[in-house]
Design a protein around this motif. Structure first.
Motif, mmCIF file in Angstrom:
data_model
loop_
_atom_site.group_PDB
_atom_site.id
_atom_site.type_symbol
_atom_site.label_atom_id
_atom_site.label_comp_id
_atom_site.label_asym_id
_atom_site.label_seq_id
_atom_site.Cartn_x
_atom_site.Cartn_y
_atom_site.Cartn_z
ATOM 1 N N GLY A 81 -7.396 3.635 -3.691
ATOM 2 C CA GLY A 81 -7.814 2.678 -4.702
ATOM 3 C C GLY A 81 -8.955 3.228 -5.535
ATOM 4 O O GLY A 81 -9.641 4.184 -5.162
ATOM 5 N N ALA A 140 -6.979 1.567 2.714
ATOM 6 C CA ALA A 140 -5.662 1.607 2.070
ATOM 7 C C ALA A 140 -4.737 0.563 2.691
ATOM 8 O O ALA A 140 -3.963 -0.090 1.982
ATOM 9 C CB ALA A 140 -5.061 3.006 2.196
ATOM 10 N N ASP A 142 -5.747 -2.284 4.033
ATOM 11 C CA ASP A 142 -6.214 -3.580 3.529
ATOM 12 C C ASP A 142 -5.703 -3.827 2.114
ATOM 13 O O ASP A 142 -5.280 -4.945 1.784
ATOM 14 C CB ASP A 142 -7.740 -3.658 3.562
ATOM 15 C CG ASP A 142 -8.303 -3.742 4.975
ATOM 16 O OD1 ASP A 142 -7.567 -4.092 5.922
ATOM 17 O OD2 ASP A 142 -9.511 -3.437 5.132
ATOM 18 N N LEU A 143 -5.725 -2.803 1.261
ATOM 19 C CA LEU A 143 -5.207 -2.949 -0.095
ATOM 20 C C LEU A 143 -3.708 -3.238 -0.092
ATOM 21 O O LEU A 143 -3.234 -4.094 -0.844
ATOM 22 C CB LEU A 143 -5.491 -1.685 -0.915
ATOM 23 C CG LEU A 143 -6.941 -1.410 -1.292
ATOM 24 C CD1 LEU A 143 -7.072 -0.021 -1.927
ATOM 25 C CD2 LEU A 143 -7.465 -2.488 -2.232
ATOM 26 N N ARG A 147 -1.968 -6.659 -1.423
ATOM 27 C CA ARG A 147 -0.928 -6.572 -2.458
ATOM 28 C C ARG A 147 0.320 -7.315 -1.991
ATOM 29 O O ARG A 147 0.925 -8.087 -2.741
ATOM 30 C CB ARG A 147 -0.641 -5.091 -2.755
ATOM 31 C CG ARG A 147 0.201 -4.843 -3.944
ATOM 32 C CD ARG A 147 0.261 -3.354 -4.362
ATOM 33 N NE ARG A 147 0.152 -2.385 -3.285
ATOM 34 C CZ ARG A 147 -0.935 -1.673 -2.996
ATOM 35 N NH1 ARG A 147 -2.041 -1.831 -3.686
ATOM 36 N NH2 ARG A 147 -0.929 -0.805 -2.013
#
Length: 153
Positions: A81, A140, A142-143, A147
């Motif tokens: 991110g 990553a 968590d992102l 999403r």
């Protein structure tokens, strides 16, 4: 850090689908021996979710700068991110990488191919980058989870 340690860490995260292509499973031969991590809480192969991290063990066409053709060499690639990318590299993902030493081991770097998309890479993570690699993998994850939750409500 070993590939097995990274896979075990990722398997402990809820909803992570770990794909490790091998002969006979219908995957392209070039992907055999590599590992792909996607967020898929139903633990089925994702139809639209892209991996948020990978472990690659060999050079791919157009992606030779990490020099993965060396013995016992692998690269962890992480969809970090924008914020984490800037924190680690000092520049935005859409700017060209200022670093041409992507084959350097045990260092967090812009991904040699996907850096402009906010991906980071670590070739043979070791003592200097172990904590950062786990932290980036968790970020990553968590992102990817966030999403997924936005898309599925």
């Amino acid at each position: 850090m070993t590939i097995d340690q990274i896979i075990a860490f990722m398997q402990d995260l809820d909803g992570v689908l770990v794909l490790s292509p091998e002969p006979g499973d219908g995957s392209p031969e070039i992907s055999w021996g590599d590992t792909f991590f996607s967020y898929s809480p139903d633990v089925a192969a994702p139809t639209t979710a892209q991996p948020f991290a990978t472990i690659v063990t060999k050079n791919y066409p157009g992606d030779e700068s990490s020099r993965l053709d060396r013995p016992d060499t692998f690269r962890v690639s992480i969809a970090a991110g924008r914020e984490a990318f800037i924190e680690r590299t000092g520049h935005a993902p859409n700017e060209p990488a200022l670093d041409d030493a992507s084959g350097t081991t045990d260092a967090v770097r812009a991904h040699p191919v996907h850096g402009t998309a906010g991906w980071l890479a670590v070739v043979n993570p070791g003592p200097r980058t172990e904590g950062a690699t786990y932290e980036l993998l968790r970020g990553a994850y968590d992102l990817a989870r966030a999403r997924h939750e936005r898309r599925t409500g």
